[in-house]
Scaffold this motif. Structure first.
Motif, PDB file in Angstrom:
ATOM      1  N   ALA A  47       0.722  -1.147   0.079  1.00 28.68           N
ATOM      2  CA  ALA A  47       0.040  -0.020  -0.087  1.00 28.68           C
ATOM      3  C   ALA A  47       0.920   1.250   0.214  1.00 28.68           C
ATOM      4  CB  ALA A  47      -0.826   0.018   1.288  1.00 28.68           C
ATOM      5  N   GLY A  48       0.373   2.288  -0.475  1.00 34.94           N
ATOM      6  CA  GLY A  48       1.103   3.304  -0.497  1.00 34.94           C
ATOM      7  C   GLY A  48       0.499   4.755  -1.178  1.00 34.94           C
ATOM      8  N   VAL A  49       1.334   5.784  -1.027  1.00 39.94           N
ATOM      9  CA  VAL A  49       0.744   7.074  -1.532  1.00 39.94           C
ATOM     10  C   VAL A  49       1.931   7.584  -2.725  1.00 39.94           C
ATOM     11  CG1 VAL A  49       0.464   9.713  -1.615  1.00 39.94           C
ATOM     12  CG2 VAL A  49      -0.370   7.891   0.365  1.00 39.94           C
ATOM     13  N   ILE A  50       1.334   7.621  -3.958  1.00 41.94           N
ATOM     14  CA  ILE A  50       2.371   8.287  -4.849  1.00 41.94           C
ATOM     15  C   ILE A  50       2.304   9.747  -5.175  1.00 41.94           C
ATOM     16  CG2 ILE A  50       3.046   8.124  -7.287  1.00 41.94           C
ATOM     17  CD1 ILE A  50       2.562   5.419  -7.337  1.00 41.94           C
ATOM     18  N   VAL A  51       3.410  10.405  -4.802  1.00 42.89           N
ATOM     19  CA  VAL A  51       3.190  11.850  -5.091  1.00 42.89           C
ATOM     20  C   VAL A  51       4.129  12.010  -6.488  1.00 42.89           C
ATOM     21  CG1 VAL A  51       4.141  14.021  -4.260  1.00 42.89           C
ATOM     22  CG2 VAL A  51       3.460  12.125  -2.600  1.00 42.89           C
ATOM     23  N   SER A  52       3.647  12.607  -7.327  1.00 40.94           N
ATOM     24  CA  SER A  52       3.992  12.497  -8.711  1.00 40.94           C
ATOM     25  C   SER A  52       3.741  14.100  -9.429  1.00 40.94           C
ATOM     26  CB  SER A  52       3.744  11.572  -9.626  1.00 40.94           C
ATOM     27  OG  SER A  52       2.191  11.891 -10.119  1.00 40.94           O
ATOM     28  N   GLY A  53       4.679  14.226 -10.532  1.00 38.05           N
ATOM     29  CA  GLY A  53       4.227  15.408 -11.484  1.00 38.05           C
ATOM     30  C   GLY A  53       3.247  14.859 -12.399  1.00 38.05           C
ATOM     31  N   ILE A  54       2.955  15.366 -13.420  1.00 32.63           N
ATOM     32  CA  ILE A  54       2.042  15.237 -14.321  1.00 32.63           C
ATOM     33  C   ILE A  54       2.424  14.461 -15.478  1.00 32.63           C
ATOM     34  CG2 ILE A  54       1.850  17.305 -15.787  1.00 32.63           C
ATOM     35  CD1 ILE A  54      -1.069  17.185 -15.151  1.00 32.63           C
ATOM     36  N   ARG A  55       3.773  14.779 -16.032  1.00 31.99           N
ATOM     37  CA  ARG A  55       4.285  14.074 -16.983  1.00 31.99           C
ATOM     38  C   ARG A  55       5.658  13.403 -16.727  1.00 31.99           C
ATOM     39  NH1 ARG A  55       2.033  15.544 -22.216  1.00 31.99           N
ATOM     40  NH2 ARG A  55       4.108  14.711 -23.046  1.00 31.99           N
ATOM     41  N   PHE A  56       5.964  12.373 -17.182  1.00 27.96           N
ATOM     42  CA  PHE A  56       7.398  11.883 -17.014  1.00 27.96           C
ATOM     43  C   PHE A  56       7.899  11.401 -18.486  1.00 27.96           C
ATOM     44  CE2 PHE A  56       4.240   9.580 -14.245  1.00 27.96           C
ATOM     45  CZ  PHE A  56       4.399  10.497 -13.220  1.00 27.96           C
ATOM     46  N   VAL A  57       9.152  11.068 -18.413  1.00 28.03           N
ATOM     47  CA  VAL A  57       9.735  10.987 -19.939  1.00 28.03           C
ATOM     48  C   VAL A  57       8.869   9.812 -20.616  1.00 28.03           C
ATOM     49  CG1 VAL A  57      11.728   9.896 -20.853  1.00 28.03           C
ATOM     50  CG2 VAL A  57      12.111  11.402 -18.877  1.00 28.03           C
ATOM     51  N   ASP A  58       8.565   8.722 -19.898  1.00 28.59           N
ATOM     52  CA  ASP A  58       7.970   7.596 -20.519  1.00 28.59           C
ATOM     53  C   ASP A  58       6.281   7.496 -20.553  1.00 28.59           C
ATOM     54  OD1 ASP A  58       7.905   7.188 -17.680  1.00 28.59           O
ATOM     55  OD2 ASP A  58       8.618   5.029 -17.869  1.00 28.59           O
ATOM     56  N   MET A  59       5.551   8.276 -19.890  1.00 28.53           N
ATOM     57  CA  MET A  59       4.131   8.312 -19.843  1.00 28.53           C
ATOM     58  C   MET A  59       3.558   9.582 -18.950  1.00 28.53           C
ATOM     59  SD  MET A  59       3.435   5.393 -16.730  1.00 28.53           S
ATOM     60  CE  MET A  59       4.553   4.154 -17.290  1.00 28.53           C
ATOM     61  N   VAL A  60       2.251   9.514 -18.843  1.00 23.58           N
ATOM     62  CA  VAL A  60       1.664  10.664 -18.279  1.00 23.58           C
ATOM     63  C   VAL A  60       1.084  10.092 -16.974  1.00 23.58           C
ATOM     64  CG1 VAL A  60      -0.417  12.445 -18.403  1.00 23.58           C
ATOM     65  CG2 VAL A  60       1.094  11.706 -20.685  1.00 23.58           C
ATOM     66  N   TYR A  61       0.916  10.951 -15.751  1.00 24.54           N
ATOM     67  CA  TYR A  61       0.466  10.241 -14.439  1.00 24.54           C
ATOM     68  C   TYR A  61      -0.622   9.249 -14.454  1.00 24.54           C
ATOM     69  CZ  TYR A  61      -3.716  12.882 -14.190  1.00 24.54           C
ATOM     70  OH  TYR A  61      -5.105  13.547 -14.209  1.00 24.54           O
TER      71      TYR A  61
END
Length: 180
Positions: A47-61
């Motif tokens: 289980a967990g929480v992902i804190v991310s940006g909206i775009r990565f090099v390989d995909m979108v969130y």
């Protein structure tokens, strides 16, 4: 403990987010620069929480979000214009510029929500298949016929035998059917 994974394409940003969380008592399980790395990190965790940006090099969130198991939540940190273009109502969003306490409060709220879901799911009674129910019913009918007892007494007998032998009710019912 609910894990936190930080995913941003820029290492400096990811480390700043990690530092905010660590300073506030959170343990960050992984810092990732790509969605693929985040997926690998998720596979190792319950289980967990992902804190991310909206775009990565390989995909979108949202591509990463689709991959997440039930006990994961996501917080996307992005500029308002980006969110208006790519945003999704099913995901938590924090606008840039972001205040550290907003992130910490949201992560705490999501961790509590995940913990409640896990606890609720673990306390749910296990449902039996139709085949398992049939075996238990057959064993009760056999006990009622052979011992002249009621269905409730037969059920209590199966439960007691199950507890005494350390087997589940279905296994105990099988043993009763095999005895006769």
């Amino acid at each position: 403990m609910i894990n936190i994974i930080v995913v941003f394409p820029k290492k400096e940003v990811a480390l700043k987010i990690k530092n905010i969380l660590v300073k506030n008592g959170y343990d960050v399980a992984a810092v990732c620069l790509t969605g693929a790395r985040a997926m690998e990190a998720v596979e190792r965790l319950e289980a967990g929480v992902i804190v991310s940006g909206i775009r990565f090099v390989d995909m979108v969130y949202h591509e990463l979000r689709e991959y997440l198991p039930d006990y994961f939540e996501m917080v996307v940190v992005a500029r308002r214009e980006q969110w208006q273009e790519y945003g999704d109502d099913d995901v938590n969003w924090l606008p840039l510029p972001m205040k550290g306490f907003d992130l910490v409060d949201l992560v705490a709220e999501l961790q509590g929500e995940i913990a409640r879901r896990i606890k609720k799911d673990r306390t749910k009674p296990k449902t039996r298949t139709a085949a398992e129910q049939k075996i238990i019913s057959q064993a009760k009918e056999l006990l009622m016929e052979k011992n002249g007892c009621t269905e409730e007494e037969a059920h209590r007998y199966l439960q007691k035998q199950s507890m005494d032998s350390g087997t589940n009710l279905v296994e105990t019912a099988h043993m009763v059917l095999d005895m006769f």
